[in-house]
Write a protein that holds these residues in place. Structure first.
Motif, PDB file in Angstrom:
ATOM      1  N   ARG A 187     -18.215   4.779 106.500  1.00  0.00           N
ATOM      2  CA  ARG A 187     -18.960   5.341 107.636  1.00  0.00           C
ATOM      3  C   ARG A 187     -18.132   6.408 108.353  1.00  0.00           C
ATOM      4  O   ARG A 187     -18.674   7.428 108.786  1.00  0.00           O
ATOM      5  N   ALA A 188     -16.830   6.179 108.451  1.00  0.00           N
ATOM      6  CA  ALA A 188     -15.969   7.174 109.082  1.00  0.00           C
ATOM      7  C   ALA A 188     -15.950   8.459 108.264  1.00  0.00           C
ATOM      8  O   ALA A 188     -15.920   9.567 108.817  1.00  0.00           O
ATOM      9  N   ILE A 189     -15.967   8.330 106.941  1.00  0.00           N
ATOM     10  CA  ILE A 189     -16.006   9.507 106.073  1.00  0.00           C
ATOM     11  C   ILE A 189     -17.296  10.279 106.302  1.00  0.00           C
ATOM     12  O   ILE A 189     -17.295  11.513 106.431  1.00  0.00           O
ATOM     13  N   ALA A 190     -18.418   9.579 106.359  1.00  0.00           N
ATOM     14  CA  ALA A 190     -19.709  10.240 106.558  1.00  0.00           C
ATOM     15  C   ALA A 190     -19.780  10.921 107.915  1.00  0.00           C
ATOM     16  O   ALA A 190     -20.232  12.070 108.030  1.00  0.00           O
ATOM     17  N   ASP A 191     -19.339  10.231 108.954  1.00  0.00           N
ATOM     18  CA  ASP A 191     -19.389  10.820 110.297  1.00  0.00           C
ATOM     19  C   ASP A 191     -18.455  12.023 110.399  1.00  0.00           C
ATOM     20  O   ASP A 191     -18.789  13.020 111.051  1.00  0.00           O
ATOM     21  N   ALA A 192     -17.298  11.941 109.767  1.00  0.00           N
ATOM     22  CA  ALA A 192     -16.373  13.070 109.775  1.00  0.00           C
ATOM     23  C   ALA A 192     -16.951  14.254 109.012  1.00  0.00           C
ATOM     24  O   ALA A 192     -16.767  15.415 109.394  1.00  0.00           O
ATOM     25  N   THR A 193     -17.663  13.981 107.932  1.00  0.00           N
ATOM     26  CA  THR A 193     -18.315  15.048 107.183  1.00  0.00           C
ATOM     27  C   THR A 193     -19.326  15.771 108.059  1.00  0.00           C
ATOM     28  O   THR A 193     -19.390  17.009 108.069  1.00  0.00           O
ATOM     29  N   ALA A 194     -20.119  15.008 108.792  1.00  0.00           N
ATOM     30  CA  ALA A 194     -21.091  15.621 109.701  1.00  0.00           C
ATOM     31  C   ALA A 194     -20.382  16.468 110.761  1.00  0.00           C
ATOM     32  O   ALA A 194     -20.831  17.580 111.088  1.00  0.00           O
ATOM     33  N   GLN A 195     -19.287  15.956 111.280  1.00  0.00           N
ATOM     34  CA  GLN A 195     -18.541  16.709 112.292  1.00  0.00           C
ATOM     35  C   GLN A 195     -17.972  17.998 111.703  1.00  0.00           C
ATOM     36  O   GLN A 195     -17.985  19.053 112.350  1.00  0.00           O
ATOM     37  N   LEU A 196     -17.501  17.932 110.469  1.00  0.00           N
ATOM     38  CA  LEU A 196     -17.006  19.132 109.802  1.00  0.00           C
ATOM     39  C   LEU A 196     -18.111  20.160 109.616  1.00  0.00           C
ATOM     40  O   LEU A 196     -17.911  21.361 109.824  1.00  0.00           O
ATOM     41  N   LEU A 197     -19.280  19.698 109.221  1.00  0.00           N
ATOM     42  CA  LEU A 197     -20.383  20.618 108.964  1.00  0.00           C
ATOM     43  C   LEU A 197     -20.864  21.299 110.243  1.00  0.00           C
ATOM     44  O   LEU A 197     -21.440  22.380 110.186  1.00  0.00           O
ATOM     45  N   ARG A 198     -20.624  20.663 111.364  1.00  0.00           N
ATOM     46  CA  ARG A 198     -20.946  21.343 112.619  1.00  0.00           C
ATOM     47  C   ARG A 198     -19.977  22.495 112.865  1.00  0.00           C
ATOM     48  O   ARG A 198     -20.303  23.449 113.572  1.00  0.00           O
ATOM     49  N   SER A 199     -18.792  22.407 112.281  1.00  0.00           N
ATOM     50  CA  SER A 199     -17.835  23.506 112.361  1.00  0.00           C
ATOM     51  C   SER A 199     -18.129  24.580 111.328  1.00  0.00           C
ATOM     52  O   SER A 199     -17.740  25.730 111.483  1.00  0.00           O
ATOM     53  N   PHE A 200     -18.806  24.183 110.229  1.00  0.00           N
ATOM     54  CA  PHE A 200     -19.166  25.099 109.145  1.00  0.00           C
ATOM     55  C   PHE A 200     -20.683  25.163 109.052  1.00  0.00           C
ATOM     56  O   PHE A 200     -21.282  24.503 108.204  1.00  0.00           O
ATOM     57  N   PRO A 201     -21.361  25.915 109.921  1.00  0.00           N
ATOM     58  CA  PRO A 201     -22.826  25.980 109.872  1.00  0.00           C
ATOM     59  C   PRO A 201     -23.310  26.348 108.469  1.00  0.00           C
ATOM     60  O   PRO A 201     -22.682  27.128 107.761  1.00  0.00           O
TER      61      PRO A 201
END
Length: 296
Positions: A187-201
Motif C-alpha cells: 500500500r505504501a508503494i501504491a500511495d507513493a506512486t500516486a504521489q510521484l505521479l502528481r509531481s509528473f503530470p
C-alpha cells in the motif's frame, strides 16, 4: 480524462494501485486473458487497442527460486514484456511506470545502494529484472523505474502471511538473520506512486527516472519475522512464539539472495520531496488492517 492501465491488478501492488490511482482517470485493470505478460506481443496489442495515457506495470515473475528452473519464462515476463510495453508506450506517447527490485545487486557491499551503483545480480530473477530495466531505458520513451524491496501486503503469498501462518502452527520459528533490507508495504508503494505521479503530470514530459522506493530503516528477515510475530500476537492474529536467527548457509535455496538489499532513498526525497515511513510503522498499519478485516 486520462486512461490508465494497471497490469497484474490482482497482485499485492496492483490491487493497491487500483485504489491509489482511481482519482487520476479511467483505470483499466485487465486480467491475464487480456494482458498476459507471458505473451509480450499480446500485451502490446492490448495497449494499442485501449490507447492509455499511463501504463503502470507491477506485474512480474516473482518466484525467485522457481526462476532458476524457468529462466526463459522469467526472462519473457520480466524483460521481454517490459520492452514490449515500453515500445508501445513510446508509440502512444504514454508514460510507463515500472517496478524493479533490490535483487539487481549482489549484496556484497556495505552501506546502502544508490541508483547509479553498478548492478550485479546473483539469481535468474535478479538478472531478468535488470534486463527489464535496461530494455525500458534502451527504448527511450517516457518512463519511471521504481526499485523496491521485500514487498508484503494483505493479498497473496508473501513473507508476512507466511510468518503469521507458521507462528500459528509451530512452537518455534527459524529465520535467516544475515540478510538485510527494508520490508516495504504494497500500500505504501501504491500511495507513493500516486504521489510521484502528481509531481509528473500525465500530460507533461518528465525526464526518464530511476528511483529507489523502499520503506525507511532496515532490518534482517529475522528482525522482520520477530516484529510480525510480536505485533501479530498482540492483535490476536497469531501466537507469540520464539524466533531463532539462522544463517543463509543454514537455509539453502535454489537461488542466491543478496546479503545486503538496503537501498538509498535520497534521490526520491530530492526529486519528489518525500520518503516512505519506517518499516515498523507500516507493518503496524498493515496488521491493523488485517485485524479490522477479521473483526468485520
Amino acid at each position: 480524462m486520462s486512461r490508465i492501465v494497471i497490469t497484474g491488478s490482482t497482485g499485492q501492488v496492483g490491487w493497491e494501485l487500483r485504489r491509489a490511482l482511481s482519482t487520476f482517470g479511467e483505470v483499466l485493470a485487465p486480467g491475464r486473458n487480456e494482458c498476459n505478460l507471458a505473451d509480450p506481443a499480446a500485451a502490446a496489442a492490448y495497449l494499442r487497442r485501449v490507447k492509455p495515457d499511463l501504463v503502470v506495470n507491477p506485474a512480474a515473475y516473482t518466484a525467485v527460486d522457481k526462476a532458476e528452473s524457468e529462466p526463459e519464462l522469467a526472462h519473457t515476463v520480466n524483460a521481454l514484456a517490459p520492452q514490449a510495453l515500453a515500445e508501445t508506450c513510446a508509440d502512444l506517447d504514454a508514460l510507463l511506470v515500472h517496478y524493479s527490485t533490490d535483487y539487481v545487486f549482489d549484496g556484497s557491499r556495505d552501506g546502502v545502494y544508490r541508483e547509479d551503483d553498478a548492478p550485479s545480480p546473483v539469481s535468474v530473477y535478479g538478472s531478468s529484472k535488470l534486463a527489464g530495466e535496461e530494455a525500458i531505458r534502451a527504448v527511450g520513451g517516457r518512463h519511471v523505474i521504481l526499485r523496491t524491496s521485500w514487498v508484503y501486503g494483505l493479498r497473496g503469498k508473501n513473507f508476512l502471511a507466511t510468518m503469521l501462518k507458521l507462528a500459528a502452527e509451530r512452537d518455534r520459528l527459524r529465520v535467516v538473520a544475515d540478510q538485510f533490507g527494508a520490508p516495504t508495504w504494497s500500500r505504501a508503494i501504491a500511495d507513493a506512486t500516486a504521489q510521484l505521479l502528481r509531481s509528473f503530470p500525465l500530460t507533461a514530459t518528465p525526464p526518464a527516472a530511476l528511483l529507489n522506493l523502499t520503506a525507511s530503516g532496515s532490518t534482517s528477515w529475522h528482525g522482520f519475522a520477530s516484529a510480525i510475530v510480536e505485533e501479530g500476537a498482540k492483535r490476536g492474529l497469531t501466537r507469540l512464539v520464539p524466533v531463532d536467527g539462522i544463517t543463509t548457509a543454514d537455509y539453502p535455496t535454489p537461488a542466491s539472495r543478496p546479503a545486503n538489499s538496503r537501498l538509498d532513498n535520497t534521490r526520491l526525497a530530492e526529486a519528489a520531496g518525500f520518503v516512505l515511513a519506517d518499516w515498523r510503522q507500516s507493518l503496524n498499519l498493515c496488521l491493523d488492517d488485517i485485524e479490522a478485516q477479521k473483526r468485520a
